[in-house]
Scaffold this motif. Structure first.
Motif, PDB file in Angstrom:
ATOM      1  N   UNK A  17      92.857  54.465   9.686  1.00 12.36           N
ATOM      2  CA  UNK A  17      93.736  55.638   9.595  1.00 12.36           C
ATOM      3  C   UNK A  17      94.575  55.842  10.844  1.00 12.36           C
ATOM      4  N   UNK A  18      94.084  55.431  12.007  1.00 10.30           N
ATOM      5  CA  UNK A  18      94.841  55.660  13.248  1.00 10.30           C
ATOM      6  C   UNK A  18      96.189  54.942  13.232  1.00 10.30           C
ATOM      7  N   UNK A  19      96.254  53.625  12.960  1.00 13.26           N
ATOM      8  CA  UNK A  19      97.591  52.988  12.935  1.00 13.26           C
ATOM      9  C   UNK A  19      98.475  53.509  11.810  1.00 13.26           C
ATOM     10  N   UNK A  20      97.865  53.871  10.681  1.00  8.75           N
ATOM     11  CA  UNK A  20      98.673  54.394   9.576  1.00  8.75           C
ATOM     12  C   UNK A  20      99.299  55.731   9.957  1.00  8.75           C
ATOM     13  N   UNK A  21      98.534  56.598  10.595  1.00 12.48           N
ATOM     14  CA  UNK A  21      99.074  57.894  11.035  1.00 12.48           C
ATOM     15  C   UNK A  21     100.187  57.706  12.062  1.00 12.48           C
ATOM     16  N   UNK A  22      99.979  56.801  12.998  1.00 14.27           N
ATOM     17  CA  UNK A  22     101.008  56.558  14.008  1.00 14.27           C
ATOM     18  C   UNK A  22     102.288  56.036  13.370  1.00 14.27           C
ATOM     19  N   UNK A  62     104.210  58.804  11.745  1.00 15.85           N
ATOM     20  CA  UNK A  62     104.813  59.755  12.677  1.00 15.85           C
ATOM     21  C   UNK A  62     105.959  59.166  13.474  1.00 15.85           C
ATOM     22  N   UNK A  63     106.319  57.923  13.219  1.00 10.16           N
ATOM     23  CA  UNK A  63     107.489  57.358  13.870  1.00 10.16           C
ATOM     24  C   UNK A  63     107.144  56.485  15.058  1.00 10.16           C
ATOM     25  N   UNK A  64     108.169  55.763  15.520  1.00  8.85           N
ATOM     26  CA  UNK A  64     107.969  54.783  16.590  1.00  8.85           C
ATOM     27  C   UNK A  64     107.590  55.427  17.913  1.00  8.85           C
ATOM     28  N   UNK A  65     107.898  56.706  18.111  1.00  7.87           N
ATOM     29  CA  UNK A  65     107.615  57.369  19.382  1.00  7.87           C
ATOM     30  C   UNK A  65     106.272  58.092  19.387  1.00  7.87           C
ATOM     31  N   UNK A  66     105.505  57.987  18.310  1.00 13.91           N
ATOM     32  CA  UNK A  66     104.211  58.657  18.253  1.00 13.91           C
ATOM     33  C   UNK A  66     103.206  57.961  19.166  1.00 13.91           C
ATOM     34  N   UNK A  67     102.281  58.739  19.699  1.00 19.35           N
ATOM     35  CA  UNK A  67     101.218  58.211  20.551  1.00 19.35           C
ATOM     36  C   UNK A  67      99.890  58.756  20.036  1.00 19.35           C
ATOM     37  N   UNK A  68      98.766  58.098  20.349  1.00 22.88           N
ATOM     38  CA  UNK A  68      97.469  58.584  19.860  1.00 22.88           C
ATOM     39  C   UNK A  68      97.185  60.033  20.215  1.00 22.88           C
ATOM     40  N   UNK A  69      97.691  60.504  21.346  1.00 26.25           N
ATOM     41  CA  UNK A  69      97.439  61.896  21.735  1.00 26.25           C
ATOM     42  C   UNK A  69      98.045  62.895  20.768  1.00 26.25           C
ATOM     43  N   UNK A  93     109.443  67.184  11.383  1.00 25.63           N
ATOM     44  CA  UNK A  93     108.002  67.412  11.525  1.00 25.63           C
ATOM     45  C   UNK A  93     107.437  66.627  12.704  1.00 25.63           C
ATOM     46  N   UNK A  94     107.843  65.365  12.808  1.00 31.33           N
ATOM     47  CA  UNK A  94     107.337  64.539  13.899  1.00 31.33           C
ATOM     48  C   UNK A  94     107.738  65.092  15.253  1.00 31.33           C
ATOM     49  N   UNK A  95     108.995  65.510  15.366  1.00 25.41           N
ATOM     50  CA  UNK A  95     109.460  66.052  16.644  1.00 25.41           C
ATOM     51  C   UNK A  95     108.724  67.358  16.985  1.00 25.41           C
ATOM     52  N   UNK A  96     108.406  68.135  15.962  1.00 23.99           N
ATOM     53  CA  UNK A  96     107.624  69.358  16.229  1.00 23.99           C
ATOM     54  C   UNK A  96     106.234  69.001  16.751  1.00 23.99           C
ATOM     55  N   UNK A  97     105.627  67.962  16.162  1.00 22.90           N
ATOM     56  CA  UNK A  97     104.309  67.536  16.638  1.00 22.90           C
ATOM     57  C   UNK A  97     104.407  67.007  18.062  1.00 22.90           C
ATOM     58  N   UNK A  98     105.468  66.239  18.356  1.00 21.32           N
ATOM     59  CA  UNK A  98     105.645  65.747  19.721  1.00 21.32           C
ATOM     60  C   UNK A  98     105.736  66.911  20.712  1.00 21.32           C
ATOM     61  N   UNK A 156      99.361  55.118  23.947  1.00 20.55           N
ATOM     62  CA  UNK A 156      99.649  54.076  22.975  1.00 20.55           C
ATOM     63  C   UNK A 156     100.360  52.859  23.508  1.00 20.55           C
ATOM     64  N   UNK A 157     100.090  52.471  24.746  1.00 22.96           N
ATOM     65  CA  UNK A 157     100.740  51.291  25.299  1.00 22.96           C
ATOM     66  C   UNK A 157     100.149  49.987  24.760  1.00 22.96           C
ATOM     67  N   UNK A 158      99.007  50.076  24.090  1.00 24.42           N
ATOM     68  CA  UNK A 158      98.326  48.874  23.599  1.00 24.42           C
ATOM     69  C   UNK A 158      97.720  49.160  22.236  1.00 24.42           C
ATOM     70  N   UNK A 159      98.534  49.647  21.322  1.00 23.60           N
ATOM     71  CA  UNK A 159      98.019  50.130  20.037  1.00 23.60           C
ATOM     72  C   UNK A 159      97.304  49.040  19.252  1.00 23.60           C
ATOM     73  N   UNK A 160      97.881  47.845  19.190  1.00 20.26           N
ATOM     74  CA  UNK A 160      97.266  46.780  18.397  1.00 20.26           C
ATOM     75  C   UNK A 160      95.891  46.413  18.938  1.00 20.26           C
TER      76      UNK A 160
END
Length: 688
Positions: free
Chosen positions: A268-273, A276-283, A565-570, A648-652
């Motif tokens: 679920x973590x990579x799917x959620x990221x 939420x777009x390319x600029x999303x981070x785990x935080x 929505x993504x920008x609001x979450x950011x 998220x500098x090393x997501x994979x």
């Protein structure tokens, strides 16, 4: 005993002769062998059989101390083949209850087969097999003992896994499970002792006592040993997973715990990221991850710089990302006043066309129109009557009471009525004016044949002008805003050509341009408040989503709303991390200076009852991690490694590490059955 048959006597005589030959001493080559004395043969088969068995026993006793033990084939009993046979036989024999039965049956079947194809009897073969087994066990005692223990455990594990409740591995209290385990241990060991001892009551009772004793301790031992094994396995898994993720082991442990507490996992973590777009981070994905980021942002060091810099850089690009998405989904930005100015220019361009058309016009008798208007004036009262009088006077020649026959007068009167209708709100006045306008329009059509063609172009521009204004009301929340169904109907009607117009109308385009301009206005006036911008564009309910879908298409509307929505979450992440970090820093300073309060579970219970206490305990669990991250005992390497994971500098690699860590916190499946199987069989006679 009955006399033996001649054939039996002959077989025994041959066997006796073989024994005598084996007993004769060996002589050197060329020596003369003394003739064998003709011993008197036994008279009965029983005597001959007894003599043969006696000679065999003497040979065994004589051979035993003179050299190493031999197997059933006369080979050393401790060679590789004998060791393998000892291990296999011990595994079979070690199976509780049925092991001895299986091995005995196998040996009996082998003896029957060998006796059938040799000159030995069944009993002779069985004796030889038993003797060889004894010799192999004596030569390989540790192999035999270990194999029997392994067989006992392996034979019990399937039963424990198939019916865990019957062995004290099900539900219930520890006391109940211990009692059940003790009962099953006594039963298994008692039955096993009965099989191995041939039904000896003393052996059965001893097996039941020892089995029950060890069975009682099964659940406790399983819990203790399982915990130890789980701790050791978790440590290995964590270190391995951290290496795969490219993080510090302690940092990976913090990260994995936050991911789990936020209801996420490796899938679920990579799917959620991605959602939420390319600029999303785990935080961005949960409060526990955000609290860790807040703790790092409040602790001086490289991790603080990493977290704050990442969030600041991302926030700085928010308006650019939103603007790009708006351009992609709603088209380039337009200025309503500029569009309407261009429309007005195009309308003015129709004036020469009208003049040209009126050159071909002929005088028109307007008396029927005037009479109809006068009839309405005599009937109506109030504002409607006043407006019609005004229209009736417009049909006269200027400064006279004489009706004009000039079609230009009718045209100007119609234009004047259009101006009155733009500001009129009284429905009776509107109805009277519309009826008068229609009569004038019909008269103009007869007096000026080409006027309807020119009117169609002018009217299309007028409709476009109105659509620009209407489009700017689409996102309103007041009474002027159209309902989704109303807007859909307006778009459908607006696309249809009116009058003598050829081709579709541009009204839907002007509506969408008006809405696009309003979105730009909202963005421009709320560029520093993503939440307000999001609220104004999206609205409170689903109306804005439906209205924008009507104007721009469902897919583009959904894309726009998703980015908002993504920008609001950011923005929420940045605010939460910054706010939490400042609060954490203040609390740390207060505690250092002795001014920090101590509001724990007890105080939470006083304030909010059981629910308050539960919430406090859950928060304290997270706060323990936050305190650990902020403490001096946690090194900069761990904090920096965790900071890189949170941004998220090393997501994979993180996902691969989470996959490796999926079993952390769970006892390996076979630990509990193995422990119970060992204890249940520890008291069996074969394992002592």
């Amino acid at each position: 005993m009955a006399e033996m048959t001649p054939e039996q006597q002959q077989a025994l005589a041959i066997a006796a002769a073989r024994l005598r030959l084996q007993k004769q001493p060996q002589t050197s080559p060329g020596a003369t062998t003394p003739p064998t004395s003709a011993a008197e043969p036994p008279q009965t088969g029983e005597e001959l059989r007894a003599r043969i068995y006696s000679d065999l026993a003497a040979r065994r006793e004589k051979a035993r101390p003179q050299g190493p033990a031999v197997d059933r084939y006369g080979l050393p009993a401790d060679d590789a083949l004998s060791v393998a046979r000892t291990g296999v036989g011990g595994l079979i024999e070690g199976i509780p209850i049925v092991g001895p039965i299986i091995r005995g049956g196998t040996e009996r079947a082998a003896a029957a087969t060998l006796a059938a194809f040799s000159d030995e009897t069944y009993d002779q073969v069985m004796d030889r097999i038993h003797e060889a087994n004894r010799a192999e066990k004596e030569a390989n005692p540790y192999i035999d003992r270990g194999a029997q223990i392994t067989g006992a455990v392996a034979g019990t594990i399937p039963a424990v896994m198939a019916a865990p409740a019957a062995f004290g591995a099900g539900g219930g209290s520890l006391l109940v499970r211990s009692g059940i385990s003790g009962l099953s241990g006594a039963t298994i060991n008692g039955a096993d002792a009965a099989v191995r001892s041939g039904g000896d009551p003393e052996a059965i009772w001893h097996g039941m006592k020892v089995g029950g004793l060890f069975g009682l301790g099964g659940p406790v031992a399983g819990k203790v040993i399982g915990g130890v094994v789980r701790y050791l396995v978790d440590a290995i898994r964590t270190r391995t997973a951290a290496q795969v993720a490219g993080t510090d082991p302690q940092a990976f442990g913090y990260f994995r715990r936050a991911v789990t507490d936020d209801g996420l996992d490796a899938s679920t973590l990579p799917r959620k990221l991605m959602e939420m777009g390319a600029d999303a981070i785990p935080a961005d994905l949960g409060p526990n991850l955000q609290k860790q980021a807040g703790a790092l942002a409040a602790t001086p060091g490289p991790a603080q710089t990493t977290i704050r810099t990442t969030l600041a850089d991302r926030a700085a690009g928010a308006n650019a990302r939103i603007g790009q998405t708006i351009d992609e989904t709603t088209g380039r930005n337009v200025v309503p006043s500029e569009i309407q100015a261009n429309i007005a220019v195009n309308q003015n361009a129709h004036s020469p066309l009208y003049r040209e058309a009126f050159r071909e016009a002929t005088p028109y008798n307007t008396e029927p129109i005037a009479s109809a208007i006068e009839a309405d004036i005599s009937r109506l009262r109030g504002p409607a009557q006043a407006r019609l009088r005004q229209v009736r006077d417009m049909l006269n020649i200027a400064d006279s009471n004489v009706l004009s026959t000039d079609p230009n007068v009718m045209f100007q009167t119609r234009q004047a009525i259009d101006g009155l209708l733009k500001t009129e709100v009284d429905p009776k006045v509107i109805s009277a004016l519309v009826e008068a306008r229609q009569m004038l329009d019909d008269g103009l059509t007869r007096a000026v044949p080409r006027i309807k063609e020119i009117d169609a172009g002018y009217a299309e521009l007028a409709r476009q002008d109105e659509a620009v204004t209407r489009g700017q009301q689409v996102l309103d929340s007041g009474r002027t805003a159209p309902r989704p169904s109303e807007l859909a109907a307006e778009v459908e009607r607006g696309a249809q050509p009116q009058g003598m117009q050829i081709g579709p109308s541009a009204v839907p385009l002007r509506l969408s341009q008006g809405a696009r301009a309003e979105i730009d206005r909202i963005v421009g006036t709320n560029s520093n408040d993503i939440t307000a911008m999001n609220k104004l564009i999206k609205g409170e309910g689903d109306w804005n989503r439906a209205r924008l879908a009507t104007l721009f298409g469902p897919e583009k509307a959904e894309q726009l709303f998703k980015v908002l929505d993504n920008e609001r979450i950011y923005a929420d992440t940045a605010n939460t991390v910054t706010r939490n970090s400042e609060t954490a820093a203040r609390l740390a300073a207060q505690n250092e200076l002795g001014g920090g309060g101590n509001f724990g579970v007890k105080e939470a219970f006083k304030a909010g009852g059981f629910l308050g206490a539960a919430r406090s305990a859950a928060i304290d669990k997270v706060d323990d991690i936050v305190k650990a991250l902020m403490s001096s005992n946690t090194g900069n390497v761990t904090r920096e490694s965790l900071a890189r994971a949170l941004i998220g500098k090393q997501q994979e690699k993180l996902v691969e590490g989470l996959v490796k860590a999926q079993g952390i916190g769970t006892t390996p499946a076979l630990v509990d059955p193995v422990v119970k199987a060992l204890l249940l069989n520890a008291g069996a006679p074969r394992t002592r």
